[in-house]
Motif scaffolding. Structure first.
Motif, PDB file in Angstrom:
ATOM      1  N   THR B  48       0.843  -1.201   0.000  1.00  0.00           N
ATOM      2  CA  THR B  48       0.000   0.000   0.000  1.00  0.00           C
ATOM      3  C   THR B  48       0.871   1.241   0.000  1.00  0.00           C
ATOM      4  OG1 THR B  48      -1.628  -1.214   1.306  1.00  0.00           O
ATOM      5  CG2 THR B  48      -1.908   1.160   1.167  1.00  0.00           C
ATOM      6  N   GLY B  49       1.932   1.209   0.800  1.00  0.00           N
ATOM      7  CA  GLY B  49       2.847   2.344   0.819  1.00  0.00           C
ATOM      8  C   GLY B  49       3.450   2.592  -0.555  1.00  0.00           C
ATOM      9  N   ALA B  50       3.822   1.498  -1.214  1.00  0.00           N
ATOM     10  CA  ALA B  50       4.406   1.649  -2.552  1.00  0.00           C
ATOM     11  C   ALA B  50       3.410   2.292  -3.507  1.00  0.00           C
ATOM     12  CB  ALA B  50       4.847   0.290  -3.074  1.00  0.00           C
ATOM     13  N   TYR B  51       2.157   1.860  -3.440  1.00  0.00           N
ATOM     14  CA  TYR B  51       1.150   2.432  -4.336  1.00  0.00           C
ATOM     15  C   TYR B  51       0.817   3.879  -3.981  1.00  0.00           C
ATOM     16  CZ  TYR B  51       0.220  -1.789  -7.018  1.00  0.00           C
ATOM     17  OH  TYR B  51       0.326  -2.868  -7.866  1.00  0.00           O
ATOM     18  N   ILE B  52       0.979   4.242  -2.728  1.00  0.00           N
ATOM     19  CA  ILE B  52       0.832   5.654  -2.355  1.00  0.00           C
ATOM     20  C   ILE B  52       1.882   6.467  -3.096  1.00  0.00           C
ATOM     21  CG2 ILE B  52       1.097   7.307  -0.463  1.00  0.00           C
ATOM     22  CD1 ILE B  52      -0.138   5.192   1.373  1.00  0.00           C
ATOM     23  N   VAL B  68       5.460  15.130   2.237  1.00  0.00           N
ATOM     24  CA  VAL B  68       4.013  14.943   2.344  1.00  0.00           C
ATOM     25  C   VAL B  68       3.649  13.490   2.068  1.00  0.00           C
ATOM     26  CG1 VAL B  68       1.822  15.451   1.216  1.00  0.00           C
ATOM     27  CG2 VAL B  68       3.355  17.310   1.846  1.00  0.00           C
ATOM     28  N   ALA B  69       4.279  12.939   1.024  1.00  0.00           N
ATOM     29  CA  ALA B  69       3.987  11.541   0.693  1.00  0.00           C
ATOM     30  C   ALA B  69       4.377  10.619   1.832  1.00  0.00           C
ATOM     31  CB  ALA B  69       4.715  11.141  -0.583  1.00  0.00           C
ATOM     32  N   MET B  70       5.529  10.903   2.441  1.00  0.00           N
ATOM     33  CA  MET B  70       5.972  10.060   3.548  1.00  0.00           C
ATOM     34  C   MET B  70       4.983  10.141   4.707  1.00  0.00           C
ATOM     35  SD  MET B  70      10.108  10.654   3.470  1.00  0.00           S
ATOM     36  CE  MET B  70      10.309  10.343   5.186  1.00  0.00           C
ATOM     37  N   LEU B  71       4.537  11.367   5.008  1.00  0.00           N
ATOM     38  CA  LEU B  71       3.591  11.521   6.110  1.00  0.00           C
ATOM     39  C   LEU B  71       2.271  10.828   5.794  1.00  0.00           C
ATOM     40  CD1 LEU B  71       4.253  15.230   7.130  1.00  0.00           C
ATOM     41  CD2 LEU B  71       4.817  13.169   8.417  1.00  0.00           C
ATOM     42  N   ALA B  72       1.847  10.964   4.545  1.00  0.00           N
ATOM     43  CA  ALA B  72       0.596  10.307   4.163  1.00  0.00           C
ATOM     44  C   ALA B  72       0.722   8.798   4.319  1.00  0.00           C
ATOM     45  CB  ALA B  72       0.246  10.659   2.710  1.00  0.00           C
ATOM     46  N   ILE B  76      -1.581   6.596   6.833  1.00  0.00           N
ATOM     47  CA  ILE B  76      -2.412   5.482   6.372  1.00  0.00           C
ATOM     48  C   ILE B  76      -1.972   4.184   7.043  1.00  0.00           C
ATOM     49  CG2 ILE B  76      -2.958   4.084   4.342  1.00  0.00           C
ATOM     50  CD1 ILE B  76      -3.016   6.644   2.726  1.00  0.00           C
ATOM     51  N   GLY B  77      -0.665   4.042   7.222  1.00  0.00           N
ATOM     52  CA  GLY B  77      -0.150   2.863   7.901  1.00  0.00           C
ATOM     53  C   GLY B  77      -0.677   2.769   9.323  1.00  0.00           C
ATOM     54  N   LEU B  78      -0.702   3.884  10.026  1.00  0.00           N
ATOM     55  CA  LEU B  78      -1.214   3.883  11.397  1.00  0.00           C
ATOM     56  C   LEU B  78      -2.655   3.374  11.420  1.00  0.00           C
ATOM     57  CD1 LEU B  78       0.081   7.255  12.912  1.00  0.00           C
ATOM     58  CD2 LEU B  78       0.720   4.963  13.629  1.00  0.00           C
ATOM     59  N   GLY B 207       7.523   0.708   2.382  1.00  0.00           N
ATOM     60  CA  GLY B 207       7.014   0.407   1.052  1.00  0.00           C
ATOM     61  C   GLY B 207       7.122   1.602   0.124  1.00  0.00           C
ATOM     62  N   LEU B 208       6.799   2.780   0.678  1.00  0.00           N
ATOM     63  CA  LEU B 208       6.908   4.002  -0.115  1.00  0.00           C
ATOM     64  C   LEU B 208       8.353   4.235  -0.536  1.00  0.00           C
ATOM     65  CD1 LEU B 208       5.597   6.755  -1.068  1.00  0.00           C
ATOM     66  CD2 LEU B 208       6.464   7.682   1.072  1.00  0.00           C
TER      67      LEU B 208
END
Lengths: 276, 295, 323
Positions: B48-52, B68-72, B76-78, B207-208
């Motif tokens: 999911t992180g990768a797809y974010i 921003v992407a990292m925080l998002a 979402i992970g939380l 993943g991101l």
């Protein structure tokens, strides 16, 4: 070293040739820098019941674990019925005839009472690795198991899963399981802990009825049970045996009073034998 | 020196992979160590992180956009972690946890495949890290070095939190003796749910960050899960230091090992794992305060 | 968690066998061959349950031993004889031997470590199958002739005949599993599951019990592999992949670990979902369907399919499962 002989002068002494089932010398257990069991010795004759008492942390459970082979020792020798078992692991000692019960009931909780005891019988008299049933042999095993279960008074709970039994009943199953192994020496680790008065009474009667071909060591905090069952007592404190002998002798021993109460006045009676 | 020269880049790749695997695997390890829960949905959380990354990043993304992407991803992970914690809380049997979490993973994997398609999607590194850096006369992608550094920082931060803060002490206490902790009035379920959530956030973040290195595609979640399991079991369940060591080892096996022994490439990883487990069943650096497994 | 070996009424079992045997008369040839493959997979799952549910050793290696049996039978068919009974014997023996060799070390571990070691074993076998040329490498083993039951006999080409052979092997394997479960060894296996420390304390080595169980389960999985080869006449490394191992273990949980017959049904459910339902009606969404089945099962069938059966009869109130 303070050896303890399990003989009681107030009772007619057993025949001079009464065989010793268990001889322990210099048994030592260390956990790192802590010496939990300090050069303990004892001798246990056939048919004797010996109690092991002492304050918490005195090393009683460690001593049992060492005797049973579940805990590595830092020294000492254990001889069971003439056979040295010091180097044996737990399974080998059980096979040789030295078994224990556990402070926290350790049974096959998903299995029925019958199956629990069958495991013990199968191990002792059967073929626990045979991958096919044999009607007559298997029936013999079941009958022997039922006999052991009847002896502890649980015949009506044969098929109940052990997880459904009360605490006292589980203790009874443990005794049945242990007896089914036809042991020479049984180590009872705080068997009446958590039991009601009625259950304790029932249990003590059960221990009294054990065959004289066996011997037992009992760790107990319930002194009523101790004085009822024990032919002799050892008192353990800080890993050492500080007193041993008949219940009467131990009761009056000042070292014992010191260990239990610290330095009190020392003149108050410590162990009152409760009248029944 | 010649050998090092020839293999330096490969070893750096191994460290970069290790950095990513650490981030992804440490959550799995902590969740198992503290909650005795086998979370097989961990791989899909990471995916999911990768797809974010696929959704939010493009080659022009600047530093702000990347943060921003990292925080998002972390946020979402939380949420995913908290949901998984709640869902698995009623299931105490390992096998049924496996059934449940793998079932969730399979559903989620299919959904992600529907939304993003079954092709490999590439994730561009942020513009400010798009170039190369010189190392011993060779050029190496700056992004991968940054990943190594970032993962180190996060690892140290995690260690400090666990060892030096009150929250960390609470987690360690809950691992060591859950009933005692509840007896002093702490809702251990909240503590453990927090561990689950943080672990999942690290996985999505990992993943991101892995996007520019591994891409994003259906099936990657299974690969990542398998690698994470190997890392965790080699390193020792419930242990952060174990996760570091496990990740470094797996990273090197998958890069240096494959490059040195290409014919044995498919056997190296599981062969190494089998050898480690047979010699040290508790892992190389098992958790000092117990694995939390119930008696 | 109270586990009971599911008690099946003999009349019900007979009826089930008759229905299964009648399948080739009731369905077309593709569903029948699917049925043969289901039976082979179900036997693998039964062998997984023998370890997982009965002995308390969840494992991911059974598909590896299945592969050993399947490839052995294929090689025998290509290079030696098309006699199915010989193939069955060789495949079972080969798988059992490998289980012995790998088990001697693997069984020294327990719990999740054992699970991971078996994962490694399964994956290593998978990689070997994928890489060795004389096994066909990634293309798989092809050119396996149709099997015969006796020298000079008619080769079994029709799907119905190979299905009956697969059914025979399945029933044989299931019977062996049941016999073992009811034997003294079976009791020792259940004791290992419930409390290894207690078993050791009565003087029984748990290592030996677990190793024997491991070998028997491996041999049964090998037999299943030979049935697979007889049915499909083709073995591919993909049949040994990690995903198949995972599905085998999950089928056990779905079916009700420890009951042996429950997991067989679980295997059928999983295989049908993946290879029939998803393949025909929801192409490309096998994972979604399976995932839904699994999640529903966790909440609706706390003790698996077999457990659901048992709970409909009057169960003593205390034998609730620790869901």
């Amino acid at each position: 070293m303070n050896p303890v002989t399990a003989t009681d002068p107030s009772v007619p002494a057993p025949a001079a040739s009464a065989p010793l089932l268990l001889e322990v010398e210099g048994l030592t257990v260390r956990y790192g820098a802590l010496t939990a069991v300090d050069s303990v010795g004892m001798r246990l004759a056939v048919g004797r019941r010996h109690a092991l008492i002492g304050p918490n942390g005195a090393g009683k459970s460690s001593l049992f674990a060492a005797l049973a082979g579940a805990q590595r020792t830092a020294g000492g020798q254990i001889v069971l019925d003439g056979q040295e078992i010091t180097g044996h692991d737990e399974a080998q000692r059980a096979k040789a005839g030295l078994v224990r019960t556990y402070q926290h009931s350790n049974l096959f909780s998903g299995l029925s009472v019958l199956d629990n005891v069958r495991v013990g019988v199968e191990r002792t008299e059967g073929q626990p690795l045979r991958p096919w049933p044999r009607r007559r042999a298997d029936r013999r095993i079941v009958e022997a198991a039922i006999e052991s279960i009847e002896r502890v008074g649980l015949a009506d709970r044969l098929n109940a899963p052990v997880s459904a039994l009360s605490h006292g009943e589980r203790r009874q199953v443990e005794v049945a399981l242990v007896l089914a192994c036809h042991p020479k020496v049984v180590l009872f680790d705080e068997p009446t802990a958590g039991m009601s008065a009625a259950e304790t009474h029932h249990f003590a009667a059960l221990i009294e009825s054990l065959p004289d071909t066996m011997a037992a060591i009992i760790i107990e905090h319930d002194l009523d049970v101790v004085f009822r069952l024990a032919h002799s007592i050892s008192v353990l404190a800080a890993g050492k045996v500080i007193a041993s002998g008949t219940p009467a002798q131990v009761r009056d021993d000042p070292a014992v009073q010191e260990a239990y109460l610290g330095s009190g006045r020392g003149d108050e009676p410590l162990f009152e034998e409760v009248s029944r | 020196m010649g050998w090092l020269d020839a293999n330096l880049l490969t070893m750096l790749n191994g460290l970069a992979l290790a950095a990513l695997l650490f981030l992804i695997a440490v959550g799995l390890s902590l969740v198992f160590g503290t909650m005795d829960v086998l979370n097989l949905a961990h791989g899909v959380v990471s995916l999911t992180g990768a797809y974010i990354g696929v959704a939010l990043l493009d080659p022009a993304t600047g530093t702000i956009g990347f943060i921003v992407a990292m925080l998002a991803a972390a946020a979402i992970g939380l949420v995913l972690g908290a949901v998984l914690a709640a869902v698995t809380s009623g299931v105490s049997d390992h096998l049924r946890q496996a059934l449940l979490t793998l079932g969730i993973a399979m559903i989620a994997g299919d959904v992600l495949g529907e939304v993003f398609g079954s092709d490999v999607r590439s994730v561009p590194p942020p513009a400010f890290l798009g170039g190369s850096v010189e190392i011993l006369g060779r050029s190496y992608p700056a992004y991968r070095l940054a990943v190594i550094v970032l993962s180190l920082i996060i690892g140290v931060a995690l260690f400090l939190v666990l060892e030096r803060t009150k929250a960390g002490a609470l987690v360690r206490a809950t691992v060591a003796d859950r009933t005692m902790v509840e007896a002093i009035g702490v809702r251990s379920r909240l503590v453990l749910g927090g561990v689950f959530a943080v672990g999942a956030a690290l996985a999505t973040l990992g993943g991101l960050l892995a996007g520019p290195v591994l891409g994003a595609q259906p099936g990657l979640d299974n690969t990542v899960l398998l690698l994470a399991l190997v890392v965790v079991v080699i390193g020792g369940l419930g242990s952060i230091r174990g996760a570091v060591l496990g990740a470094v080892l797996v990273g090197q096996v998958q890069t240096l090992g494959v490059s040195l022994l290409p014919d044995l490439a498919s056997f190296l990883l599981f062969g190494a794992m089998a050898v480690v487990l047979l010699l040290k069943p508790a892992g190389l650096l098992p958790a000092r305060y117990g694995t939390g497994a119930r008696a | 968690m109270t586990r009971r070996t599911g008690r099946l009424r003999p009349a019900g079992v007979l009826l089930l066998v008759v229905i299964l045997a009648a399948v080739p008369f009731l369905l077309a040839s593709y569903p029948v061959s699917l049925g043969g493959r289901i039976l082979a997979f179900a036997l693998v799952v039964v062998s997984t349950d023998l370890l997982t549910g009965v002995t308390g050793m969840p494992t991911l290696a059974q598909v590896g031993y299945f592969g050993v049996g399947a490839y052995s039978a294929g090689l025998v068919g290509i290079h030696w004889t098309d006699n199915l009974i010989v193939q069955l014997a060789v495949g079972t023996l080969a798988a059992g031997l490998l289980a012995l060799v790998t088990g001697v070390v693997a069984v020294r571990t327990a719990g999740i470590v054992f699970l991971m070691v078996t994962l490694a074993i399964g994956e290593l076998i998978h990689q070997v199958a994928d890489r060795l040329d004389f096994l066909g490498a990634s293309n798989g083993l092809v050119g396996i002739p149709a099997g015969t039951l006796y020298p000079g006999g008619e080769p079994l080409i029709l799907a119905g005949y190979t299905y009956w052979w697969a059914l025979l092997v399945f029933l044989l394997g299931l019977t062996v599993a049941y016999v073992v479960a009811k034997s003294p060894l079976g009791l020792s296996m259940r004791a290992v599951r419930e409390s290894p420390t207690r078993l050791r304390a009565v003087g029984q080595s748990t290592y030996v019990v677990r190793l024997v169980a491991f070998i028997i389960a491996g041999a049964i999985a090998g037999a299943a592999g030979t049935a697979w080869t007889a049915q499909t006449r083709f073995v591919s490394p993909g049949d040994l992949a990690f995903s198949v191992s995972a599905l085998a273990l999950l089928s056990v949980v779905l079916g009700g670990a420890g009951t042996l017959w429950g997991p067989a049904i679980g295997a059928a459910v999983v295989f049908l979902t993946r290879d029939w339902l998803a393949a025909n009606y929801f192409t490309g969404h096998a994972d979604l369907l399976l995932g839904i089945v699994f999640v529903l099962a966790v909440f609706l069938l706390p003790r698996g399919i077999a457990g659901y059966q048992l709970s409909r009869r009057s169960d003593p109130p205390h034998s609730g499962a620790a869901a």
